[in-house]
Motif scaffolding. Sequence first.
Motif, mmCIF file in Angstrom:
data_model
loop_
_atom_site.group_PDB
_atom_site.id
_atom_site.type_symbol
_atom_site.label_atom_id
_atom_site.label_comp_id
_atom_site.label_asym_id
_atom_site.label_seq_id
_atom_site.Cartn_x
_atom_site.Cartn_y
_atom_site.Cartn_z
ATOM 1 N N ALA A 1 0.816 -1.220 0.000
ATOM 2 C CA ALA A 1 0.000 0.000 0.000
ATOM 3 C C ALA A 1 0.845 1.263 0.000
ATOM 4 N N VAL A 2 2.026 1.202 0.632
ATOM 5 C CA VAL A 2 2.865 2.404 0.722
ATOM 6 C C VAL A 2 4.074 2.350 -0.218
ATOM 7 N N GLY A 3 4.089 1.361 -1.107
ATOM 8 C CA GLY A 3 5.155 1.290 -2.102
ATOM 9 C C GLY A 3 6.464 0.734 -1.589
ATOM 10 N N TRP A 4 6.424 -0.053 -0.518
ATOM 11 C CA TRP A 4 7.643 -0.647 0.024
ATOM 12 C C TRP A 4 7.961 -2.006 -0.583
ATOM 13 N N LEU A 5 7.115 -2.491 -1.487
ATOM 14 C CA LEU A 5 7.433 -3.688 -2.259
ATOM 15 C C LEU A 5 7.650 -3.267 -3.710
ATOM 16 N N GLU A 6 8.758 -3.665 -4.280
ATOM 17 C CA GLU A 6 9.117 -3.215 -5.617
ATOM 18 C C GLU A 6 8.377 -3.988 -6.707
ATOM 19 N N ARG A 7 7.953 -5.211 -6.394
ATOM 20 C CA ARG A 7 7.233 -6.013 -7.379
ATOM 21 C C ARG A 7 6.306 -6.985 -6.648
ATOM 22 N N GLU A 8 5.404 -7.592 -7.401
ATOM 23 C CA GLU A 8 4.512 -8.573 -6.787
ATOM 24 C C GLU A 8 5.298 -9.801 -6.347
ATOM 25 N N LEU A 9 4.793 -10.486 -5.340
ATOM 26 C CA LEU A 9 5.481 -11.675 -4.870
ATOM 27 C C LEU A 9 5.437 -12.760 -5.938
ATOM 28 N N ASP B 1 16.798 -12.248 -1.704
ATOM 29 C CA ASP B 1 15.695 -11.672 -2.475
ATOM 30 C C ASP B 1 14.498 -11.455 -1.548
ATOM 31 N N GLU B 2 14.124 -10.201 -1.330
ATOM 32 C CA GLU B 2 13.053 -9.869 -0.393
ATOM 33 C C GLU B 2 11.713 -10.472 -0.805
ATOM 34 N N GLU B 3 11.374 -10.393 -2.082
ATOM 35 C CA GLU B 3 10.074 -10.881 -2.533
ATOM 36 C C GLU B 3 9.978 -12.405 -2.434
#
Length: 400
Positions: free
Chosen positions: A198-206, A383-385
Amino acid sequence: MIEKRLEEAKRRADLNYFVYINERAAEELEALAKAGRCGKLCGLAVAVKDNIEVAGMPITNGAPYMRRVATETAPVVAALMAEGAVVIGKTNMHELALGATNINPHFGPTRNPHDPTRITGGSSGGSAGAVAIGVADVGLGTDTGGSVRIPAALCGVVGYKPPYGKLPTRGVLPLAQSLDHVGLITRSVDDLVRVMAAVGWLERELPEVKRFRFAVLMGIAENTRHVEKAFWRAVEVLERIGGVRDEVFVEARKYASARAAILLSEAAANYYHLLRGVGDKMGKDVATLLAAGAALPAVAYITAKQVKEEATQFFNKLFKKYDVVATPTTATEAIPIEEADSVAVRPKLLAYTELFNLTGHPAISVPAPTSGLPVGLQLAARDEEVLLAVAKMYEKEVAD
């Protein structure tokens, strides 16, 4: 809804999670709604650790001798507020964030929601407790050696430390800048992902992960029987969702020593003026650690930074072979408050989590299957995602 959260926070004051409650929270939410500025997180209740600035609210860093009223809001808080989240209060923490038990000599200990005679863990214990009892949807904390993941594990919720530098630390009182992270505590991985997206802290979808390799890190600490049993149950869950397991032994002692040298040196540099000026007002544990940091020679700090780089390269190489690594979050379940000043407690709480403050890799604590006191499973990755995708799959399998 916010009014009920505030009422519950006051009703559960015996658990000692808040040092300040925002009595205007409902009014602030109403104003956002009227202005048409209630976004993707409209009405989300956020508990903010008391070393993070929120304009107009007091900030103490767990130390009354540092108390002031903040004039600015930290960007990490502002990002949530911009989507309609509301800060319901500031949470109790370990003094100066320099500890893992959350036994604060000034504000009192935070009490474990599953057994109030036991610790929550720290130093973000108030935020973890507030999420665990349903008063807050999100707890904001800081993590320099495990201070988000440790209390999340002991309170039975999810604690996430993003990669080093991912979330801004402006407006956050420092402990050790080379190791400090801002992290989030939620009741589920689903909630965590929703908030971050929601706040743009994920760069791409999981990504969709059907099969993955993971390493169980061995030889780091001696676990209690309760933790050991819950951890291997969690490993079985990872294997059920497609994980292929290896066991890798890690010589972690030198990494632990390096993190301690960096932490104590930088903390002493940040707070030496307080040690000299109001050291007699500090808790004994904090004053002792700061004095130890002040006494460390420069060569110890420089050598520790070299070991930090060595540790980072070791795990970077490991992550070329494995998608994630797994450990217990802590080597012990929550211990009784009266036993928490034992010197032996600190490494049992920090041994696993501190590795990924040293390397900066993202790491998450999720509840392990257990019928007793909560135990955390820690997962870390490059890799975070991918990390969050595996954690989400694990959570769904446990729930089913």
